[in-house]
Structures are given as structure tokens and as C-alpha cells.
Scaffold this motif. Structure first.
Motif, short mmCIF file in Angstrom:
data_model
loop_
_atom_site.label_atom_id
_atom_site.label_comp_id
_atom_site.label_asym_id
_atom_site.label_seq_id
_atom_site.Cartn_x
_atom_site.Cartn_y
_atom_site.Cartn_z
N GLY A 261 0.93 -1.08 0.02
CA GLY A 261 0.08 0.19 0.09
C GLY A 261 0.89 1.35 0.06
N GLU A 262 0.72 2.31 0.89
CA GLU A 262 1.37 3.49 1.11
C GLU A 262 2.73 3.16 1.95
N ASP A 263 3.25 2.11 2.00
CA ASP A 263 4.52 1.82 2.88
C ASP A 263 5.52 1.05 2.12
N GLY A 264 6.44 1.34 2.38
CA GLY A 264 7.68 0.66 1.79
C GLY A 264 8.61 0.22 2.86
N THR A 265 9.29 -1.11 2.60
CA THR A 265 10.15 -1.42 3.67
C THR A 265 11.38 -2.33 2.99
N VAL A 266 12.62 -1.84 3.32
CA VAL A 266 13.85 -2.34 2.92
C VAL A 266 13.94 -3.51 3.67
N ILE A 267 14.21 -4.52 2.86
CA ILE A 267 14.37 -5.94 3.43
C ILE A 267 15.78 -6.19 3.59
N ASP A 268 16.56 -6.04 2.62
CA ASP A 268 18.05 -6.46 2.66
C ASP A 268 18.65 -5.33 1.94
N VAL A 269 19.96 -5.13 2.13
CA VAL A 269 20.99 -4.02 1.36
C VAL A 269 22.33 -5.01 1.53
N PHE A 270 22.72 -4.97 0.31
CA PHE A 270 24.14 -5.86 0.34
C PHE A 270 25.11 -5.22 -0.94
N GLY A 271 26.35 -5.43 -0.85
CA GLY A 271 27.20 -4.85 -1.78
C GLY A 271 28.47 -4.54 -1.27
N GLU A 272 29.26 -4.03 -2.03
CA GLU A 272 30.15 -3.38 -1.83
C GLU A 272 30.28 -2.34 -0.56
N THR A 273 31.37 -2.60 0.26
CA THR A 273 31.11 -1.61 1.41
C THR A 273 31.50 -0.10 1.42
N ASP A 274 31.65 0.33 0.19
CA ASP A 274 31.74 1.68 -0.18
C ASP A 274 30.35 2.54 0.41
N PRO A 275 30.54 3.54 1.32
CA PRO A 275 29.44 4.05 1.89
C PRO A 275 28.52 4.85 0.81
N ASN A 276 29.38 5.19 -0.10
CA ASN A 276 28.68 5.91 -1.28
C ASN A 276 27.49 5.28 -2.12
N ILE A 277 27.98 3.80 -2.22
CA ILE A 277 27.03 2.71 -2.95
C ILE A 277 25.79 2.74 -2.06
N VAL A 278 25.91 2.51 -0.82
CA VAL A 278 24.70 2.43 -0.19
C VAL A 278 23.87 3.76 -0.16
N SER A 279 24.57 4.97 -0.17
CA SER A 279 23.94 6.11 -0.07
C SER A 279 23.26 6.23 -1.52
N GLY A 280 23.71 5.98 -2.45
CA GLY A 280 23.17 5.98 -3.81
C GLY A 280 22.12 4.98 -4.02
N LEU A 281 22.08 3.79 -3.52
CA LEU A 281 20.96 2.83 -3.38
C LEU A 281 19.80 3.38 -2.70
N LEU A 282 20.07 4.00 -1.39
CA LEU A 282 18.94 4.71 -0.75
C LEU A 282 18.25 5.82 -1.53
N GLN A 283 19.08 6.61 -1.87
CA GLN A 283 18.38 7.72 -2.83
C GLN A 283 17.71 7.31 -3.90
N ALA A 284 18.01 6.38 -4.83
CA ALA A 284 17.30 5.75 -5.84
C ALA A 284 16.25 5.29 -5.47
N LEU A 285 16.20 4.37 -4.05
CA LEU A 285 14.89 3.73 -3.69
C LEU A 285 13.89 4.63 -3.15
N VAL A 286 14.39 5.67 -2.39
CA VAL A 286 13.56 6.75 -2.05
C VAL A 286 12.81 7.45 -3.17
N LYS A 287 13.49 7.80 -4.23
CA LYS A 287 13.10 8.45 -5.48
C LYS A 287 11.99 7.51 -5.93
#
Length: 353
Positions: A261-287
């Protein structure tokens, strides 16, 4: 003649996934979840690429039907760079008329006995308050906590609570939503990556990524392509989606999420440990979720997970938490005590189902 209840004994036996199949499905459907059916059983108990489930059934000597059940689901885990077989505990339930501490203790002892005997290296659980009481009786302490973080993407739901005139409410929501979007876009993208939704089963590149970054993470579940396809993309209970991140060299990370419905849940985040990659994934998912009119996005991580700080940098706030218990077998108990191996990078997807 008065029936002597003192002769009624409660005992726990190992279940057969074949002979006890129907009993397990029906008991879970009656006392744990209405989603218990053949499809769930086959997926969760039989098809896990890390191995078959283990099940224990509590019985009473005067009854033909179970009074309780507990399960342990295999997880291959990387600890100090070494693959260690373990279990995540789940599907623990007691029939309504037998919900006393005795059967619960017997079932939990049966689960832990496999670890104590060395059959597997450890087990972990995300226990309820009731199960924590059982663990305390067994002198199993809380290891840590899973913390839920949440971030508002739109104000529509909150406005509907306070503004009853639809015309005015739409105007207020438009202003509020614009402000939230501007706050996010004020920060430039964190990295030069491409993002897309995974449209097919995960291929070998996901296994390669897991192998490449294994030594960079804390203790965590092995995420091969076979595991990801089973755990998320073939899950008959919940529709999971996967947002993947690629650099010029190839796959560098992914985020698994669920929209309800109106709620989104992040279930898993995985990848290279570069914080920029995680930040990029979060920004893209929020968008992406904002474009789908999702109101709130949330994510749960273990309190020791380093990406908790990244969530807070992106506007996620701590909301609530649940305990985490890790029970080590005799071989690992002394080796991991006080070391980084005891630092778990748990996410929501590390639960049983």
C-alpha cells in the motif's frame, strides 16, 4: 473413576518433514499464521538451498495431536572469513490451551541441543517478549537489537488525520510533499552509478559479488544467487523487488524491498562496503517509492550494523527495536567472544520468512 492428570507427560520429538507434513501445516495454520499451506511449507521447509528445515513437535502422552512446535531453518554464514553452518529459529508456537512455560522450555531446549551438540555452529533468533522470558529461564542472554528506522516520503496520510476537507487537504499535502522532496534533492547523488529493477532471477554475478565482498563485512549470511532467488524472488508469501546498482565494472550492490500500500520496507541491502554505494541505493529507492506515492519507508538493521549511520544521514529516524539472540556452539563460543566475529550485520531478510 477420576482421571489422574499426574500421569500425563509432555515430550518433544523430532518431526519428519514427510510423515508429519500435514500435521505441521495444519498446526501452524491454526496457531501461528493463516498463510500456512503447501506452498509455504515447500518453499520454507524443503527448498532452501542452505538445507532442509529441522522441526520439533511437543506432544502429551494422552493426546494424539501436537501441543507445540518449533523449527530451525539452515543458514550458511561467513564468520571470520570461514563458512559456518547455522540456524535461524522460527515458527515457534504453542496451542492455546497449553500456553505455559513448561512446553515452551522443552521445545526451546530441543532447538538449542542441536547447537550444543555441535551439529551446527550457532543459532540466532529475533524473539518476542514471551520468548525472551523463555530464553532467560535457559540463561540465554540478549545479544543485541534490531532497530527499525523510518523516513517520511509524503505527508498525505498525516494530513488526512487532521484535515477533513479534501480540497484543503490536497493543498496542504502538495506543499508538504514538495518540501520533503526538496530536502532530499538538496543532497547531490552520492556516486556515479546506474540503478534498475531486477527483472529476472539473479545470475552468477550475484554469487561473484558475495564472494568478492565476503571478507569486508562483519558476520553475515552467505548471499549466493541461489539463496537470493529462493529467499526473495521465489517467496510465495510476499512479493519482493530488487533495485540493483551497477558501476562501469558491473554489479556493486542491491536493495531488496517490499511495497505494501502506502508503505515501503527495505528488507535487505548488500554490496561493496563503500558508503557511497549504500547512499546511492537509498537515494534511488526513495525516489522510486516517492514516485509510487509511498508515504513512509522503513528499514531494520542490527544495532552493530555500520549502515545505520548512513540511514540517519539520509533522514531516517530510530523508531523501535526488538531483541536479537545468538547462541554459539561449543567450538565457536570461545573463539568469537570479544572479537569482530560477534558483530552481526543483520537485516530484516535474515529472519525465517
Amino acid at each position: 473413576m477420576e482421571y489422574d492428570k499426574s500421569i500425563v507427560k509432555t515430550f518433544v520429538r523430532q518431526a519428519s518433514l514427510d510423515a508429519d507434513r500435514d500435521t505441521i501445516i495444519e498446526f501452524l495454520r491454526r496457531y501461528l499464521t493463516p498463510l500456512s499451506d503447501e506452498a509455504r511449507f515447500a518453499w520454507l521447509y524443503l527448498n532452501n538451498p542452505h538445507g532442509l528445515a529441522n522441526v520439533w513437535i511437543a506432544m502429551q502422552s494422552d493426546q494424539a495431536m501436537p501441543i507445540g512446535m518449533a523449527a530451525a531453518f539452515p543458514r550458511r554464514t561467513l564468520i571470520q572469513g570461514r563458512q559456518i553452518p547455522g540456524w535461524v529459529l522460527g515458527d515457534f508456537c504453542i496451542s492455546d490451551e497449553h500456553r505455559s512455560l513448561g512446553p515452551a522450555l522443552q521445545l526451546q531446549r530441543a532447538c538449542l541441543a542441536g547447537v550444543d551438540s555441535g551439529a551446527v555452529g550457532f543459532c540466532y533468533d529475533f524473539p518476542s517478549a514471551g520468548m525472551m522470558a523463555v530464553n532467560r529461564r535457559l540463561r540465554i542472554p540478549e545479544t543485541g537489537a534490531m532497530v527499525r528506522f523510518a523516513k517520511p516520503l509524503r505527508v498525505d496520510r498525516k494530513v488526512r488525520e487532521f484535515v477533513k476537507t479534501p480540497f484543503i487537504g490536497r493543498g496542504v499535502s502538495a506543499v508538504g510533499n514538495l518540501w520533503l522532496r526538496m530536502v532530499d534533492t538538496a543532497s547531490p547523488p552520492s556516486c556515479n552509478l546506474g540503478f534498475s529493477l531486477q527483472q529476472h532471477p539473479c545470475g552468477e554475478e550475484f554469487t561473484i559479488l558475495a564472494q568478492q565482498v565476503a571478507g569486508q563485512w562483519g558476520s553475515h549470511i552467505e548471499r549466493s544467487a541461489a539463496y537470493l532467488n529462493w529467499r526473495y524472488l521465489s517467496n510465495p508469501l510476499v512479493r519482493h523487488e530488487m533495485l540493483i546498482a551497477r558501476s562501469q565494472e558491473g554489479l556493486v550492490g542491491y536493495a531488496v524491498f517490499v511495497q505494501t500500500g502506502e508503505d515501503g520496507t527495505v528488507i535487505d541491502v548488500f554490496g561493496e562496503t563503500d558508503p557511497n554505494i549504500v547512499s546511492g541505493l537509498l537515494q534511488a529507492l526513495v525516489k522510486l517509492l516517492r514516485e509510487r506515492n509511498v508515504v513512509t519507508i522503513s528499514a531494520s538493521l542490527s544495532c552493530s550494523h555500520p549502515w545505520a549511520n548512513i540511514l540517519m544521514e539520509h533522514g531516517f529516524k530510530k523508531r523501535d527495536s526488538i531483541p536479537v539472540v545468538v547462541h554459539w556452539g561449543p567450538e565457536l563460543a570461545q573463539r568469537v567472544e570479544g572479537t569482530d566475529a560477534a558483530t552481526w550485520w543483520f537485516v530484516s531478510g535474515d529472519r525465517d520468512s
